[in-house]
Design an enzyme around this catalytic site. Sequence first.
Site, PDB file in Angstrom:
ATOM      1  N   GLU A   1      -5.563 -10.775  -1.676  1.00  0.00           N
ATOM      2  CA  GLU A   1      -6.564 -10.442  -0.620  1.00  0.00           C
ATOM      3  C   GLU A   1      -7.849 -10.723  -1.012  1.00  0.00           C
ATOM      4  OE1 GLU A   1      -5.078  -7.363   2.177  1.00  0.00           O
ATOM      5  OE2 GLU A   1      -3.067  -7.377   1.531  1.00  0.00           O
TER       6      GLU A   1
ATOM      7  N   GLU B   1       0.606  -1.189   0.055  1.00  0.00           N
ATOM      8  CA  GLU B   1      -0.184   0.235  -0.109  1.00  0.00           C
ATOM      9  C   GLU B   1       0.662   1.324  -0.008  1.00  0.00           C
ATOM     10  OE1 GLU B   1      -2.766  -0.545   3.201  1.00  0.00           O
ATOM     11  OE2 GLU B   1      -4.059  -2.228   2.140  1.00  0.00           O
TER      12      GLU B   1
HETATM   13  C1  GLA Z   1      -4.957  -4.671   4.303  1.00  0.00           C
HETATM   14  C2  GLA Z   1      -3.697  -5.246   4.554  1.00  0.00           C
HETATM   15  C3  GLA Z   1      -3.942  -6.942   5.019  1.00  0.00           C
HETATM   16  C4  GLA Z   1      -5.030  -6.750   6.082  1.00  0.00           C
HETATM   17  C5  GLA Z   1      -6.121  -5.903   5.559  1.00  0.00           C
HETATM   18  C6  GLA Z   1      -7.159  -6.029   6.376  1.00  0.00           C
HETATM   19  O1  GLA Z   1      -5.544  -5.219   2.980  1.00  0.00           O
HETATM   20  O2  GLA Z   1      -2.630  -5.439   3.497  1.00  0.00           O
HETATM   21  O3  GLA Z   1      -2.852  -7.106   5.764  1.00  0.00           O
HETATM   22  O4  GLA Z   1      -4.633  -5.882   7.343  1.00  0.00           O
HETATM   23  O5  GLA Z   1      -5.870  -4.893   5.143  1.00  0.00           O
HETATM   24  O6  GLA Z   1      -7.662  -7.072   7.262  1.00  0.00           O
END
Ligand code: GLA
Length: 387
Positions: free
Chosen positions: A288, A177
Amino acid sequence: MMQILAGGASAGLAGCSAQEQNGAAPLPLPEAPPPASQRHLDPALRKTVVNPIAPLKSVFRNNFKIGAAAKSNQLGTDAGNLLWTHFDSVTPEYELKASIVSPTEGEFNFEGADRLIDEALARGVEVRGHSLLWHEETPQYFFDGSRAQIRQRLETYIGTVVNHFKDRIMVWDVVNEVINDDWNPDTAPYRNSRWFNAVGLEYIDWAFFAARSADANAKLFLNEYATEYPDKLARTMLVVQDLIDFGVPIDGVGHQFHLNLDVDPVNIRRAIQAVDALYAGLDVHVTELDISLYNDPGTCWERGRNCDADYGPVMPDNIDARQAALYEAIFDIFRSESSVTSVTSWGLYDGDSWLNSAPAQRYNHPLLFDRKMKPKTATRRMAEAAY
Ligand code: GLA
């Protein structure tokens, strides 16, 4: 009861050949075989919940690794069994974040991550390391001191962590991020974060080089969210192109894909193809994946206001149908794009998802398995279609 019948039947068959040799009559088999559905569905016959579908890892075996985020305290539980039954990749959900690995400078705690990772490897399951650098879940001491001290500390941290897991973790989300959500003239395209404010954009290069010098063989990823939005995707590709141009050792791009029901699958394909279009041979991982039932406004995420109303513990049929169609459409895209080599669900089953508490405390049903760890509609259909 099933096990007794099965044991009896096989004992009968084994006895059969021995008795035939002696010229005696074979033992009678039970009159009818037990119904197959009973064997799969009756919980009394099983110690843990086993889903009566083909394992996802065999459904997708010719396409990509299929993974889930998990925690060491799920080992030995029904959730752990679900993980080993269906997935051939795992990402520690929390246990590789700096706030857990090194809450105090110079001290390292790998206990939970080691347990999860060692069991995964013993079962032939690959591990995604997530993540070496993030602006959240990072103790404040990382940002103390001069630019040189911050760099040195970051390199020592990354070197220590990557080295600890060398030959066990072959894929790392090196930076997580680091792209801004909008075009901020002061930092764009980089995220206006604690890292950027402390040292400027070069921390990204430092992180990749430190990971590469600790492990020459691990694949190194930049991981980003909201790349399904074209403007965020464009900013992400600018940064990736820049890393390539400067000779920074990057091997792949992770699309988080925290989606909601309104996402247009066209934008999923576009995000994957944008990486291919760099012609740098990068891998694409979906890191994710979840599909929230809610599409909350920014005020919900920022201040807990105007959040969508709770659907409750049972997913309405029409929502289930929409989510299933979307899951199937995007998995079709993942299968058809050869650069996608890994797809990870952010959690094992609906009750286990972060989206039940973020951005609001509310029932959400975003994953591939439901609250009872049973396959959701799309999961079942994809498994059935594979045979
Ligand atoms: C972001 C992070 C993850 C996790 C999610 C929410 O996407 O990259 O590691 O913390 O938020 O759980």
